[in-house]
Scaffold this motif. Structure first.
Motif, mmCIF file in Angstrom:
data_model
loop_
_atom_site.group_PDB
_atom_site.id
_atom_site.type_symbol
_atom_site.label_atom_id
_atom_site.label_comp_id
_atom_site.label_asym_id
_atom_site.label_seq_id
_atom_site.Cartn_x
_atom_site.Cartn_y
_atom_site.Cartn_z
ATOM 1 N N TYR A 283 0.867 -1.179 0.000
ATOM 2 C CA TYR A 283 0.000 0.000 0.000
ATOM 3 C C TYR A 283 0.902 1.227 0.000
ATOM 4 N N THR A 322 -9.178 6.032 2.133
ATOM 5 C CA THR A 322 -8.691 4.993 1.213
ATOM 6 C C THR A 322 -9.054 5.333 -0.228
ATOM 7 N N THR A 323 -8.043 5.283 -1.093
ATOM 8 C CA THR A 323 -8.257 5.504 -2.520
ATOM 9 C C THR A 323 -7.584 4.382 -3.295
ATOM 10 N N ALA A 324 -8.290 3.760 -4.203
ATOM 11 C CA ALA A 324 -7.684 2.726 -5.051
ATOM 12 C C ALA A 324 -6.678 3.388 -5.991
ATOM 13 N N TYR A 325 -5.609 2.682 -6.297
ATOM 14 C CA TYR A 325 -4.551 3.247 -7.150
ATOM 15 C C TYR A 325 -5.106 3.759 -8.480
ATOM 16 N N ASP A 327 -8.020 4.799 -9.292
ATOM 17 C CA ASP A 327 -8.809 6.027 -9.116
ATOM 18 C C ASP A 327 -7.905 7.223 -8.838
ATOM 19 N N LYS A 353 -6.214 -3.495 0.445
ATOM 20 C CA LYS A 353 -6.008 -4.081 -0.885
ATOM 21 C C LYS A 353 -4.662 -3.638 -1.454
ATOM 22 N N ASP A 356 -3.693 0.208 -2.563
ATOM 23 C CA ASP A 356 -4.439 1.258 -1.865
ATOM 24 C C ASP A 356 -3.524 2.426 -1.499
#
Length: 364
Positions: A283, A322-325, A327, A353, A356
């Motif tokens: 992460y 939390t931000t997904a890569y 996005d 995940k 993240d």
């Protein structure tokens, strides 16, 4: 949280050449990345991850800090190591302490490089090393089990649990199978405490001649088949090429590899495969000061992931942004992702995940 891979193999298979190339690459990165050689045979190397470079650009971060993996060059093994032959006792002591095994197998013919067995046969070599490990594990369990069985018969609950764990493993070893084949998923953590060498995950590294670096050869194909049959992983490299690449300036490496039909270095593949072998994920934290990668075991929840940065983060954990890569990249950073509704607030039960981007909220 440190993770390491022990590099093993018979003498003259390219084991130390591979290790030296790994540590030379790391030394060349020292201007940008943290690196340390803990002992002459231990090196910590950056885990290559193009996502981190992208995050550095988007976050306008002043520094980039990758996560890392430790490699240990373990003394060459010979037949009889389980009985103390050669450097057997040192070999066995060192390998018990690592988390995973990187097994280098010679997959090239060269009359100028002698083979300890007199001929090139990577499957035989794999069996030689693994037989010694199984014999040592077998000896270890046979010495420990009788006393535990006696306690178990007397009603000792802890001894009963140990016997329940160890007996199927002993049966597997007696049948010539690795300890890991007899360990149920729910018993993996308990089994680690037994320090059995054949319970550790294995990555076979097929050391081929330069001409076969991109495609492999008949020897490496046989190793690939063995890896599939034994639930292991494998990667094809040319240690000789990697030694050359490690000495080149970064700007010249891509062109050199491209000329050999390679898209990336074998060392990068070894590091990535070693990382995957251990069930690790990454992460990120991103800010103007630094973009940084952090290592956790797959399945880790947010508070424990926070502890990798600092124990206080876990102790006072409130939540994490939390931000997904994908996005983060698509919306060009944290602010854009927030405006698009792609930043989530996750609590203590959130399982982090891979990829993240996290910002922890805590109070201590």
């Amino acid at each position: 949280m440190g993770f390491n891979c022990g590099i093993v193999g018979l003498p003259n298979v390219g084991k130390s050449t591979l290790f030296n190339a790994l540590t030379a690459t790391a030394a060349a990165q020292a201007a940008n990345y943290p690196f340390c050689t803990i002992e002459p045979n231990v090196g910590r190397v950056a885990v290559p991850d193009k996502r981190l470079d992208m995050l550095t650009i988007i976050g306008k971060s002043k520094t980039t800090v990758p996560t890392s993996l430790e490699f240990v060059d373990i003394a060459g093994l010979v037949r009889g190591a389980s009985k103390g032959e050669g450097l057997g006792n040192q070999f066995l002591a060192n390998i018990r302490e690592v988390d995973a095994i990187v097994h280098v197998l010679r997959c090239f013919e060269d009359p100028d490089v002698t083979h300890v067995e007199g001929s090139v046969d990577p499957i035989r070599d794999a069996e030689t090393v693994e037989t010694e490990l199984m014999l040592a594990d077998l000896d270890s369990l046979e010495k420990r089990l009788p006393a535990l069985q006696k306690k178990a018969r007397g009603g000792d609950k802890e001894a009963q649990a140990q016997v329940e764990l160890m007996e199927p493993i002993l049966t597997a070893l007696q049948a010539g199978r690795m300890a890991r084949t007899a360990i149920a998923p729910e018993h993996r953590e308990a089994a680690k405490r037994l320090q059995l060498m054949t319970s550790k995950p294995i990555l076979y590294v097929c050391n081929v001649e330069e001409a076969s670096a991109a495609t492999g050869n008949a020897f490496s194909e046989r190793v690939a088949q063995r890896a599939a049959e034994h639930g292991a992983r494998h990667v094809v490299v040319s240690a000789a090429i990697e030694a050359e690449v490690s000495q080149l300036p970064d700007a010249d490496r891509g062109e050199f590899l491209e000329g050999l039909g390679l898209t990336d270095s074998g060392l990068d593949r070894v590091i990535r495969e070693g990382y995957a072998l251990l069930g690790l994920i990454t992460y990120f934290t991103v800010g103007p000061k630094e973009a940084r990668a952090w290592t956790i075991v797959r399945g880790t929840k947010a508070p424990q992931a926070a502890a990798v940065i600092h124990n206080d983060f876990e102790r006072g954990f409130i939540a994490c942004e939390t931000t997904a890569y994908d996005d983060f990249v698509a919306y060009k950073g944290e602010q854009g992702a927030k405006e698009a509704g792609k930043v989530r607030i996750e609590g203590k039960e959130y399982v982090v995940k891979d990829g993240d981007i996290l910002l922890f909220r805590f109070n201590v």
